[in-house]
Write a protein that holds these residues in place. Sequence first.
Motif, PDB file in Angstrom:
ATOM      1  N   CYS A   3      24.907 -82.297  15.825  1.00 40.69           N
ATOM      2  CA  CYS A   3      23.615 -82.562  16.549  1.00 40.69           C
ATOM      3  C   CYS A   3      22.288 -82.657  15.713  1.00 40.69           C
ATOM      4  N   LEU A   4      21.911 -81.175  15.102  1.00 42.20           N
ATOM      5  CA  LEU A   4      20.826 -80.430  15.084  1.00 42.20           C
ATOM      6  C   LEU A   4      20.652 -81.385  13.291  1.00 42.20           C
ATOM      7  N   TRP A   5      22.218 -81.714  12.952  1.00 38.32           N
ATOM      8  CA  TRP A   5      21.405 -82.892  11.506  1.00 38.32           C
ATOM      9  C   TRP A   5      20.437 -84.274  12.236  1.00 38.32           C
ATOM     10  N   TYR A  38      24.223 -91.110  21.477  1.00 43.28           N
ATOM     11  CA  TYR A  38      23.038 -91.468  20.658  1.00 43.28           C
ATOM     12  C   TYR A  38      21.907 -91.680  21.531  1.00 43.28           C
ATOM     13  N   SER A  39      22.277 -92.206  22.623  1.00 41.51           N
ATOM     14  CA  SER A  39      21.254 -92.808  24.020  1.00 41.51           C
ATOM     15  C   SER A  39      20.210 -91.527  23.957  1.00 41.51           C
ATOM     16  N   GLY A  40      20.918 -90.694  24.327  1.00 43.16           N
ATOM     17  CA  GLY A  40      20.637 -89.937  24.533  1.00 43.16           C
ATOM     18  C   GLY A  40      19.199 -88.890  24.022  1.00 43.16           C
ATOM     19  N   LEU A  41      19.907 -89.174  22.146  1.00 37.49           N
ATOM     20  CA  LEU A  41      18.526 -88.735  21.527  1.00 37.49           C
ATOM     21  C   LEU A  41      18.128 -89.345  20.932  1.00 37.49           C
ATOM     22  N   CYS A  42      18.100 -90.839  21.420  1.00 40.24           N
ATOM     23  CA  CYS A  42      17.486 -91.600  21.022  1.00 40.24           C
ATOM     24  C   CYS A  42      16.116 -91.743  22.224  1.00 40.24           C
ATOM     25  N   LYS A  43      16.238 -91.229  23.091  1.00 43.10           N
ATOM     26  CA  LYS A  43      14.988 -90.814  24.139  1.00 43.10           C
ATOM     27  C   LYS A  43      14.136 -90.016  23.390  1.00 43.10           C
ATOM     28  N   SER A  44      14.012 -89.241  22.334  1.00 42.48           N
ATOM     29  CA  SER A  44      13.380 -88.182  21.195  1.00 42.48           C
ATOM     30  C   SER A  44      13.159 -89.012  20.464  1.00 42.48           C
ATOM     31  N   MET A  45      12.728 -89.578  20.252  1.00 41.30           N
ATOM     32  CA  MET A  45      12.358 -91.262  18.862  1.00 41.30           C
ATOM     33  C   MET A  45      11.439 -91.533  19.756  1.00 41.30           C
ATOM     34  N   ARG A  46      10.457 -91.924  18.699  1.00 39.78           N
ATOM     35  CA  ARG A  46       9.209 -93.071  18.896  1.00 39.78           C
ATOM     36  C   ARG A  46       9.504 -94.089  18.414  1.00 39.78           C
ATOM     37  N   ALA A  47       8.819 -94.945  19.657  1.00 38.91           N
ATOM     38  CA  ALA A  47       9.007 -96.781  19.122  1.00 38.91           C
ATOM     39  C   ALA A  47       7.578 -96.674  18.100  1.00 38.91           C
ATOM     40  N   MET A  61      19.508 -98.707  27.630  1.00 41.55           N
ATOM     41  CA  MET A  61      18.982 -97.902  26.578  1.00 41.55           C
ATOM     42  C   MET A  61      17.177 -98.999  26.245  1.00 41.55           C
ATOM     43  N   GLY A  62      17.610 -99.971  26.534  1.00 42.87           N
ATOM     44  CA  GLY A  62      16.742-100.968  26.003  1.00 42.87           C
ATOM     45  C   GLY A  62      16.340-102.217  24.937  1.00 42.87           C
TER      46      GLY A  62
END
Length: 631
Positions: free
Chosen positions: A396-398, A479-488, A543-544
Motif C-alpha cells: 500500500c505504501l508503494w 484502488y478506488s479508495g487510494l484514487c481518492k487521494s489522487m488529484r485530477a 469512482m466517477g
Amino acid sequence: MEKSPTSNVKGIFRRFSLFSKDDGHITKKQSLWSLKSSLSEDKDKKDIAEKFEFEAKEIPLTPCSVLQIKDYIQTDMLKEAYLNLLSLRLELRLEQSSLGERECHSNLDNKKKDLDLLYDALMDKMSAIVRNSSGLPSCNKELLVYVSCIILEEEKKQGEPGAMEGWREAWKEAVLNGVRDTLKNVPLDSREQNASWLAVHLGLLGKAVVEDLERVKTELLSSYPADFNVLETYVSCHHEAVGEHLKRLLLNVTELKDYYALLDFIIHRYPSDLREQQRALIMEEDLNKIKTSYCHCQKEDFKLSLEKCILLETEVWKKKKSPERTEDGFLTSKIHVDICQLIAGYYGNLQKIDENLGKSVVSSCLEELNPFFTRFEKEFSQQIVSLLNSDLLDYCLWVEYHITYINSFSSLKENLQSYKDSCSAQVEKEVDGLTQRLRQCLMDHFKSEVKPYMDGMMTKKWLKSDADFNEVVSRIETYSGLCKSMRAPSAQMFVDDVHYYVAKEYVSQLMKKKYSCKKNKNEDAAIKIKKQWNELRKLFVEMGSSLKWLYPLGNYLSDIIGMEIEKNIKDLLNPLVTDYPDISKKHLLAVLSFRDNGFSLEKNSVINRFTVLKRDAGNTSHQYSFFTDIE
C-alpha cells in the motif's frame, strides 16, 4: 550684482595673458603687480586674491638658470617656474630673431632643448598635481588655479613657433589617473577573507564614487573656469575608470553570488545620474558574457539543488515514511514546492535588475528539469521496488508513493504555467510523460493482481462460484479508495483506465471459448453476467468513471446469451452494432459459442442478420473503440 567664484576665476584667466605682438615685436603686456592690483581692487575676488599672494615684480628680464627653474617645478612653485619659462621662451625668440633665418647657433639649440625639457617637466608636474587632487580630503587648490591658468595661457599660444600642444588632454588624463587611484584605494577583501567580498567591495566602490564627485562639486569647481567642464569631466572619468575596474574584477568572478553582485551593481546600483548621462559602464558584449556566465552558474546551482531534492526523497523511501497529505486529503510531497520556490527565487531576484535576464535564467533552469525527471524516476524505481515483495502495508505504501509523485509533478506542471513564456513544450511533455508512466506503473500492477481472477471467469467453476469475481471487486475497491487521494486530472484518467481494462478483460473471457453452456445453463450465465456487470457499473459510477458508453454492453451480451429462442437473437443485434460498431463476426460467434456451441440453422440466421447490419452501417466512424482491442 554679485559675481560667482567661477566668474572671478575666469577674470583671472583673462588678465593672465602676459604677452602679445605689437608691430611684429614681442612685448610684455601686463605686469604681475597690475594683476595683483586688479585682484585686490575687486572686493568680490578678495578670497581668490589671497590665494595667489603674488609679489610685486614683473616677469624677469633675465630668466633664472635651468636648474633653478627645474627646482621651482619640483617644489610646486608653479608661478615662479612658469614666469621664468616665459622669460626664457621670450629670450630665445628674441635671440632667434636677431640671428636671422639662415644663421644657426649651437647655443640656441641647447637652449631650445632645455626649454622643451622644462615644459615637459612642468606638464608632468601639473599632471601630478591634478592627479593627486582626486580622492584627497583636501588639496592645494591654489596650485589647481595655477594649473588652469597655465593651461589657458598655453592654449592661447597654440600655433606659435615652439608652442607645446596637448595641455588640456594631459589635464583630462591626469583627472582620469587620479580617479583610477581613488578606486584602487577602495578596500577589497579576498574571497578567503570574506565570502561576500565582491558585494561589499562594490558597495564601497559606489559610495566612493558618489563621495568623490560631491567633493569635486564642493571643493574643486572654484579652482577652474566654466569652460573646463570640471564636473562633467570627472563624471566621465569616474565612468571610464569604474568600467575598467569592473573588467579587472570580472577576471576573478566564478561564483553565482558574485556574478549577481556584479550585475546588480552595473544595472541597478550604479548611481543613476551617472548611468543615465554616460555610455554603458562596460561594452554590451562584455555585459552579455556576464549574463551568460550567470545563467550557466545558476543552471549548475539549480542542478545541484535538484539532486538534493532527490536525496531528501530517498531518505523518505528508505525510512518508509508515510507521505504527507494536504488539507483536502491528497497525498503530496514537498518536492514540487521546493522546485517552484527555487525558480520563483531566481526570477524574483533578477526581475528588479533585468526582466529579460530573469526569463533567460528561468528558461535555462527549466531545461535542467528534463534530465532531472529521468534521474528521479530511475532512483525512485530502484529504491521502492523492495516494497512489492513485502507485506500488504508495504505494498500500500508503494501505491501511495506513486500517487504522491503523480500529484506533486502534476502540481509542478500547473505552477510552471506562470512561466509559459520561458517554459518549453519539451518540459511540459517530460512532466506529462513522467506522471503518465507513474500511472501506468500503478495500472500494470493492478492488471497483474486482477488478471489471474479474470482468467478464472466464464468457466464451469465461475458459474458455480463468485470467488474470483469477488477478488476482482475487492482490488477495485482498494484502488478506488487510494484514487481518492489522487488529484485530477490524473485520478480521472486512472479510473477510466481501470474501468476500460476491467470491462475489456471481462468481455474477453467470453471470446476465449473456455466454456460453453449446456442444458439451459445459458440462462444462469446470463443472469450472472448481468448481475456482475451491474455491480461493476455501480463501482465505477461511484469512482466517477467517464466511460459511460461502456455501461450498456454487459446487458446487451447477457440478453444474447440468455435468449431462450436462438433465432430471436437477431432482434437484439441492432443496438449492439449501433453502439459498438467495431464488433466483428468473430466476436459475435464467440458469444454465440459460449451460449451454445452446437450447430443450428437459427445461428446462421443470426449471423446473416449481423452481416446485413454491418453492411448497412458501412464504414461509419464511431467515437469509441472496444472490440478492436479484443483478440
